[in-house]
Motif scaffolding. Sequence first.
Motif, short mmCIF file in Angstrom:
data_model
loop_
_atom_site.label_atom_id
_atom_site.label_comp_id
_atom_site.label_asym_id
_atom_site.label_seq_id
_atom_site.Cartn_x
_atom_site.Cartn_y
_atom_site.Cartn_z
N GLN A 89 0.83 -1.20 0.00
CA GLN A 89 0.00 0.00 0.00
C GLN A 89 0.87 1.25 0.00
N ARG A 132 -3.24 5.94 -1.01
CA ARG A 132 -4.47 5.46 -1.66
C ARG A 132 -4.18 4.37 -2.69
N PHE A 133 -2.93 4.19 -3.04
CA PHE A 133 -2.56 3.29 -4.13
C PHE A 133 -2.00 1.99 -3.58
N ARG A 134 -2.28 0.90 -4.30
CA ARG A 134 -1.76 -0.39 -3.85
C ARG A 134 -1.34 -1.23 -5.04
N THR A 172 -2.32 -7.39 -10.00
CA THR A 172 -1.44 -6.47 -10.73
C THR A 172 -0.11 -7.14 -11.05
#
Length: 162
Positions: free
Chosen positions: A2, A5-7, A12
């Motif tokens: 993490q 806000r992005f992970r 992915t």
Amino acid sequence: MQFGRFRIGLRTLKTAMAVMLIITVFYFFKRPPFVASLASVFALRESWDKTLSFAKIRLISNMVGGLLALVYFLVYSHTHHAVWVPMIFLPFLVIVAIVFLDGFDYNSGVIGALAALLMISLNIPPGATVVYVIDRIADTFMGVLVAIGVNRFASPEPKKKG
């Protein structure tokens, strides 16, 4: 992993791994990796079970899109690359793909079929033969198979209940 806000999740990483494998293998076989890479991205889902069930639909949709791309190529070649073929006949084939897949209740495969149809049809180089189209159809299948393999072997084992 993490970052605010992005992970970066497992899906992915698996998607990147599938694309990397395709680019690497295709490099050694001197094949363009674009179609196979995109097919793998479309096919890879968050779990092995979802990828496997979606792969069936994806393989059918690839077959529909690929066969229609072959029809497009034959008409385009036969008409000596007439301008009306991509302008009128290709959109007609888009309709055929949607109606066919909808009729067999494969609605979730429509985008994949259209992606295969359009990627192949709109990227046919001058002087290409039917072998080019068949190679691109095979590429879509290889991309789906790589996605299945990556998701099978790069996914954690499901936890057993009990």
